[in-house]
Design an enzyme around this catalytic site. Sequence first.
Site, PDB file in Angstrom:
ATOM      1  N   HIS A 252      70.751   6.536  34.390  1.00 42.73           N
ATOM      2  CA  HIS A 252      72.160   6.184  34.215  1.00 42.73           C
ATOM      3  C   HIS A 252      72.282   5.408  32.917  1.00 42.73           C
ATOM      4  O   HIS A 252      71.477   4.517  32.649  1.00 42.73           O
ATOM      5  CB  HIS A 252      72.657   5.314  35.380  1.00 42.73           C
ATOM      6  CG  HIS A 252      74.062   4.839  35.161  1.00 42.73           C
ATOM      7  ND1 HIS A 252      75.157   5.639  35.382  1.00 42.73           N
ATOM      8  CD2 HIS A 252      74.549   3.663  34.684  1.00 42.73           C
ATOM      9  CE1 HIS A 252      76.254   4.980  35.078  1.00 42.73           C
ATOM     10  NE2 HIS A 252      75.913   3.776  34.651  1.00 42.73           N
TER      11      HIS A 252
ATOM     12  N   ASP B 139      84.898   4.191  45.444  1.00 45.01           N
ATOM     13  CA  ASP B 139      84.761   3.658  44.083  1.00 45.01           C
ATOM     14  C   ASP B 139      85.930   4.111  43.213  1.00 45.01           C
ATOM     15  O   ASP B 139      86.456   3.319  42.427  1.00 45.01           O
ATOM     16  CB  ASP B 139      83.440   4.092  43.440  1.00 45.01           C
ATOM     17  CG  ASP B 139      83.373   3.648  41.982  1.00 45.01           C
ATOM     18  OD1 ASP B 139      83.487   2.429  41.741  1.00 45.01           O
ATOM     19  OD2 ASP B 139      83.276   4.508  41.090  1.00 45.01           O
TER      20      ASP B 139
ATOM     21  N   ARG C  39      90.831  -2.049  39.931  1.00 41.19           N
ATOM     22  CA  ARG C  39      90.201  -3.044  39.035  1.00 41.19           C
ATOM     23  C   ARG C  39      90.776  -2.933  37.628  1.00 41.19           C
ATOM     24  O   ARG C  39      91.016  -3.929  36.957  1.00 41.19           O
ATOM     25  CB  ARG C  39      88.680  -2.825  38.990  1.00 41.19           C
ATOM     26  CG  ARG C  39      87.964  -3.298  40.244  1.00 41.19           C
ATOM     27  CD  ARG C  39      86.540  -2.784  40.268  1.00 41.19           C
ATOM     28  NE  ARG C  39      85.764  -3.229  39.132  1.00 41.19           N
ATOM     29  CZ  ARG C  39      84.693  -2.573  38.643  1.00 41.19           C
ATOM     30  NH1 ARG C  39      84.273  -1.464  39.222  1.00 41.19           N
ATOM     31  NH2 ARG C  39      84.044  -3.036  37.608  1.00 41.19           N
TER      32      ARG C  39
ATOM     33  N   SER D 108      79.850  -0.260  41.832  1.00 39.26           N
ATOM     34  CA  SER D 108      80.489   0.948  41.324  1.00 39.26           C
ATOM     35  C   SER D 108      79.432   1.930  40.778  1.00 39.26           C
ATOM     36  O   SER D 108      79.396   3.106  41.141  1.00 39.26           O
ATOM     37  CB  SER D 108      81.485   0.549  40.221  1.00 39.26           C
ATOM     38  OG  SER D 108      81.966   1.666  39.548  1.00 39.26           O
TER      39      SER D 108
ATOM     40  N   LYS E 187      77.553   5.465  43.188  1.00 44.15           N
ATOM     41  CA  LYS E 187      77.563   6.855  42.698  1.00 44.15           C
ATOM     42  C   LYS E 187      76.136   7.354  42.453  1.00 44.15           C
ATOM     43  O   LYS E 187      75.805   8.500  42.754  1.00 44.15           O
ATOM     44  CB  LYS E 187      78.393   6.940  41.412  1.00 44.15           C
ATOM     45  CG  LYS E 187      79.879   6.748  41.678  1.00 44.15           C
ATOM     46  CD  LYS E 187      80.696   6.679  40.414  1.00 44.15           C
ATOM     47  CE  LYS E 187      80.471   5.409  39.656  1.00 44.15           C
ATOM     48  NZ  LYS E 187      81.450   5.047  38.665  1.00 44.15           N
TER      49      LYS E 187
END
Length: 438
Positions: free
Chosen positions: A82, A161, A168, A183, A187
């Site tokens: 990620h 999310d 947010r 968050s 995922k």
Amino acid sequence: MNILEIIEAKKRGRELEPAQIEFAVNGFTADEFPVYQMSAFLMATWFQGMTPAETAALTGAMLHSGEELDTSVLSGPSADKHSTGGVGDKVSLLLAPLAAACGLKVPMLSGRGLGHTGGTLDKLEAIPGYNIHMDNEPFLALTEELGCAIIGQSGNIAPADGRIYALRDVSATVDCVPLITASIMSKKLAAGPETIVIDLKTGSGAFMRDLESARELATALVAVGKAYGRRMSVIFSDMGQPLGKTIGHANETLEAFDALRPGNRQTAPQDLVVLTEELVADMVRVAGVQPDRESSLAMVRAAWDSGAAFDAMLAWVSAQGGQLDPDRPDLGLEIAPIAHEVVATESGWLSSINCRQLGLSLADMGGARRKVEDPLDLTAGITFHPAIGDELKKGDPIATIHCNTPSLAMASAERLMAALTFTSERAQRSELILGRYS
Ligand code: URA
């Protein structure tokens, strides 16, 4: 249980039970209480923070709000990366086939770009015919067969999310480590890989502007990943300048895939090569395929130089319908026809780049989204020539702007130049890899 008591407890800094956090997430997702109460909960969290146990519970509640992929059907070690996002960050396009060529299984779910940062999914859509939609079963079957596959993250992955992030965004609660952690990890965990390597970027083009806040986020990400039984590793990298030479979708896809050609590891932009090698080597090492960094790096380089990674890329793209022609230098990707050259108007050392503005100069040409619903020109791009620390003489090339409309190229060039700072004294080069955490 009631939401008001939960907000009150968080406001007073009391640690919440997992059941209370689940109640808040599930209730909000099911529209059982109004948006303003969730908003108050998020703001209380912003001020009071969360303990590692609370962050893990929040992640779990968001993760379980949707589908989870069952990677136990894969026969080899599964791993994914990620990135917290940046300008010119095309690493996933090289990393997935490289990792596949090293024996890993990489089922990658990717997202779209927004604002100054690009998304892998948009870059893949610059390939004619590439299909980003696939059901979970054929997606995992393809990953099993070829070692990697990349599709778009469906709305069924961590849907809580999506709703919480939108709130947010309009309640000034984006910049909060436990909320960011839940968050990202909800995922990532839903995609199911056993090993998760994080490229945590800092600098002018990054979400986390300094190394101290990046370290805080890394600690929280790793703690949550480990709480869910994953093998975790973080590399901190600089996003004070674009990664590689290209920005823009077809432009970046071409740079990434061309770099993978056997023999091009030495000639491709070295920041892109080094960061990709380090991230894939971390995946290989942390997944247990090799015992240490040196042997992992050697394995990655061998897969690159032998052409195994390039072949893995061609097989994966073709299996998802993408039409690339490896015999053509441009691989059959379409880049906008107008090439507007931007040159230095005075001599000096390039000392800093406002990457956010550089990313937005792509948006000026329709090559990036300012709003989620904006259409994209996938052929527009910028090839940025110098690096921080380079000395430029008046008239030296700074960038080539690839565009379909001359007036847009001019606007883009203006913003690009305004994003650069030159000094009359020698400027420091910046380090690419800033640290590690696991
Ligand atoms: N990326 C995410 O997916 N979520 C955040 O909150 C921040 C960055």
